[in-house]
Write an enzyme that holds these catalytic residues in place. Structure first.
Site, PDB file in Angstrom:
ATOM      1  N   GLU A  77      34.528  -5.857  27.841  1.00 13.39           N
ATOM      2  CA  GLU A  77      35.676  -5.300  28.559  1.00 13.39           C
ATOM      3  C   GLU A  77      35.469  -5.286  30.069  1.00 13.39           C
ATOM      4  O   GLU A  77      36.383  -5.619  30.826  1.00 13.39           O
ATOM      5  CB  GLU A  77      35.960  -3.864  28.086  1.00 13.39           C
ATOM      6  CG  GLU A  77      37.094  -3.229  28.865  1.00 13.39           C
ATOM      7  CD  GLU A  77      37.432  -1.824  28.403  1.00 13.39           C
ATOM      8  OE1 GLU A  77      36.660  -1.205  27.662  1.00 13.39           O
ATOM      9  OE2 GLU A  77      38.507  -1.352  28.813  1.00 13.39           O
ATOM     10  N   ASP A 104      32.881  -3.547  23.463  1.00 11.49           N
ATOM     11  CA  ASP A 104      33.428  -2.440  24.261  1.00 11.49           C
ATOM     12  C   ASP A 104      32.258  -1.495  24.531  1.00 11.49           C
ATOM     13  O   ASP A 104      31.770  -0.824  23.619  1.00 11.49           O
ATOM     14  CB  ASP A 104      34.551  -1.728  23.498  1.00 11.49           C
ATOM     15  CG  ASP A 104      35.321  -0.788  24.415  1.00 11.49           C
ATOM     16  OD1 ASP A 104      34.730  -0.324  25.413  1.00 11.49           O
ATOM     17  OD2 ASP A 104      36.503  -0.520  24.122  1.00 11.49           O
ATOM     18  N   ILE A 106      31.883   1.320  26.197  1.00 17.91           N
ATOM     19  CA  ILE A 106      32.222   2.700  25.802  1.00 17.91           C
ATOM     20  C   ILE A 106      33.679   2.665  25.368  1.00 17.91           C
ATOM     21  O   ILE A 106      34.562   2.389  26.182  1.00 17.91           O
ATOM     22  CB  ILE A 106      32.107   3.727  26.956  1.00 17.91           C
ATOM     23  CG1 ILE A 106      30.701   3.755  27.565  1.00 17.91           C
ATOM     24  CG2 ILE A 106      32.480   5.131  26.437  1.00 17.91           C
ATOM     25  CD1 ILE A 106      30.548   4.766  28.720  1.00 17.91           C
ATOM     26  N   ASP A 107      33.944   2.895  24.112  1.00 20.74           N
ATOM     27  CA  ASP A 107      35.326   3.054  23.686  1.00 20.74           C
ATOM     28  C   ASP A 107      35.586   4.556  23.594  1.00 20.74           C
ATOM     29  O   ASP A 107      34.981   5.248  22.761  1.00 20.74           O
ATOM     30  CB  ASP A 107      35.590   2.378  22.338  1.00 20.74           C
ATOM     31  CG  ASP A 107      37.074   2.441  22.003  1.00 20.74           C
ATOM     32  OD1 ASP A 107      37.887   1.969  22.816  1.00 20.74           O
ATOM     33  OD2 ASP A 107      37.419   3.003  20.950  1.00 20.74           O
ATOM     34  N   THR A 109      36.373   6.176  26.998  1.00 21.98           N
ATOM     35  CA  THR A 109      35.853   6.554  28.328  1.00 21.98           C
ATOM     36  C   THR A 109      36.446   7.877  28.800  1.00 21.98           C
ATOM     37  O   THR A 109      35.741   8.697  29.398  1.00 21.98           O
ATOM     38  CB  THR A 109      36.147   5.433  29.344  1.00 21.98           C
ATOM     39  OG1 THR A 109      35.474   4.259  28.904  1.00 21.98           O
ATOM     40  CG2 THR A 109      35.654   5.797  30.733  1.00 21.98           C
ATOM     41  N   ASP A 232      38.444  -3.459  21.400  1.00 27.31           N
ATOM     42  CA  ASP A 232      38.694  -2.171  20.742  1.00 27.31           C
ATOM     43  C   ASP A 232      38.625  -2.312  19.220  1.00 27.31           C
ATOM     44  O   ASP A 232      38.335  -1.344  18.517  1.00 27.31           O
ATOM     45  CB  ASP A 232      40.105  -1.648  21.070  1.00 27.31           C
ATOM     46  CG  ASP A 232      40.343  -1.448  22.554  1.00 27.31           C
ATOM     47  OD1 ASP A 232      39.512  -0.787  23.190  1.00 27.31           O
ATOM     48  OD2 ASP A 232      41.367  -1.949  23.068  1.00 27.31           O
TER      49      ASP A 232
HETATM   50  C1  IPD Z   1      40.817   3.198  24.862  1.00 32.34           C
HETATM   51  C2  IPD Z   1      40.576   4.013  23.621  1.00 32.34           C
HETATM   52  C3  IPD Z   1      41.791   4.862  23.312  1.00 32.34           C
HETATM   53  C4  IPD Z   1      43.029   4.034  23.173  1.00 32.34           C
HETATM   54  C5  IPD Z   1      43.245   3.205  24.400  1.00 32.34           C
HETATM   55  C6  IPD Z   1      42.013   2.343  24.678  1.00 32.34           C
HETATM   56  P1  IPD Z   1      38.699   2.693  26.446  1.00 32.34           P
HETATM   57  O1  IPD Z   1      39.702   2.386  25.175  1.00 32.34           O
HETATM   58  O2  IPD Z   1      40.313   3.185  22.508  1.00 32.34           O
HETATM   59  O3  IPD Z   1      41.622   5.548  22.097  1.00 32.34           O
HETATM   60  O4  IPD Z   1      44.138   4.884  22.976  1.00 32.34           O
HETATM   61  O5  IPD Z   1      44.366   2.383  24.165  1.00 32.34           O
HETATM   62  O6  IPD Z   1      42.219   1.593  25.842  1.00 32.34           O
HETATM   63  O7  IPD Z   1      39.485   2.437  27.684  1.00 32.34           O
HETATM   64  O8  IPD Z   1      38.214   4.068  26.327  1.00 32.34           O
HETATM   65  O9  IPD Z   1      37.639   1.639  26.225  1.00 32.34           O
HETATM   66 CA    CA Z   2      38.403   0.495  24.387  1.00 33.06          CA
HETATM   67 CA    CA Z   3      35.893   0.710  27.112  1.00 34.20          CA
END
Ligand code: IPD
Ligand code: CA
Ligand code: CA
Length: 284
Positions: A77, A104, A106-107, A109, A232
């Site tokens: 990402e 990803d 950190i999913d 963040t 994701d």
């Molecule tokens: C997000 C998370 C979140 C989702 C967002 C994503 P990130 O990823 O998965 O749950 O609702 O659409 O973008 O930005 O924390 O890697």
């Molecule tokens: Ca994510």
């Molecule tokens: Ca992320």
């Protein structure tokens, strides 16, 4: 025939070992940075956050992966310009890759930034466009979700199976509040409005990858969200499939790496789930 350039690649096992090692190392490091990051920036919108920990985690993973498999491709990402078009283009640019790692770092963040303990490292390996290894690691609970194509899915060593609810009214379903407030959020809100009165309850905990892992583990009946990216979903998609569930786009087409609007479930209530989203015009 073994590949001379990749002497350690003898089976899917070594790919998996590297994926697990990367996720565990990155996750442990991220945990030490909780409440302790230095820099917070926004990306595509003011709701799309990034810290130096996201970038550091990706660097750590990329370095480890490419040390083991220098000829593999890597899509992370933080190596991609923000926004849906750039994400789709970055994936298209890698469409010829034989082995592609999709990461990803950190999913979740936003959760990491607020100290809300629901974020993961998500690592997938695709072979010719098909995910063959998926690892999602939750450092706060020290839970590692792992799937290998055709070999099942496990959480901390225990085989996973999706849940058994057959109706919407008995389902616990998760979704997200996408950072893209122009296109994705309004559509998702339509789905939320339609589904909330029909299901047992809704959850939105802020990590798509961990929601997918929870569907695989039978802790959620289903998950949907509009406007996600390959990183994701790639690992989570294999977790759900290898646990006996179904992953499609919100219109019911089979999952592939380019899917951005996802619906994942135990399979048993997939049809009414998709129907409810379609009736609400919440699918695209
Ligand atoms: C997000 C998370 C979140 C989702 C967002 C994503 P990130 O990823 O998965 O749950 O609702 O659409 O973008 O930005 O924390 O890697
Ligand atoms: Ca994510
Ligand atoms: Ca992320």
């Amino acid at each position: 025939m073994s590949d001379q350039r990749e002497p350690s690649v003898v089976s899917g096992k070594s790919f998996t070992a590297v994926a697990i090692n990367c996720a565990a190392k990155a996750g442990e490091w991220i945990k030490t940075k909780l409440g302790n990051y230095n820099r917070l920036d926004t990306k595509y919108s003011s709701h799309d956050l990034v810290t130096e920990v996201d970038k550091g985690s990706e660097q750590l993973i990329k370095k480890l992966v490419l040390t083991h498999f220098p000829h593999h491709s890597f899509l992370g990402e933080e190596g991609v310009e923000p926004g849906p078009e750039a994400s789709a283009q970055a994936l298209a640019d890698k469409s010829e890759a034989e082995y592609l790692w999709i990461v990803d770092p950190i999913d979740g963040t936003t959760n990491f930034v607020h100290g809300f303990p629901f974020f993961v490292v998500s690592i997938a390996l695709a072979y010719k466009g098909e995910v063959i290894v998926g690892v999602v690691y939750d450092p706060m609970k020290d839970e590692l979700f792992l799937a290998e194509k055709g070999k099942g899915a496990y959480v901390s060593g225990k085989r996973m199976q999706v849940s058994k609810e057959e109706t919407l009214s008995s389902s616990l379903i998760a979704t997200g509040f996408p950072a893209d407030h122009l296109y994705a959020l309004p559509l998702n809100l339509k789905g939320i409005q339609a589904l909330a009165p029909q299901v047992r309850n809704l959850r939105s905990s802020g990590s798509a990858a961990l929601h997918m892992a929870y569907v695989a583990a039978g802790r959620l009946t289903g998950f949907w969200e509009i406007g996600l990216n390959s990183w994701d979903l790639a690992a989570g998609s294999l977790l759900v499939q290898e646990s006996g569930g179904i992953v499609t786009d919100t219109q019911g087409k089979s999952y592939h790496l380019g899917v951005r609007n996802v619906a994942a479930s135990n399979g048993l209530m997939h049809e009414p789930f998709l129907k409810a989203l379609a009736v609400a015009e919440a699918t695209e």
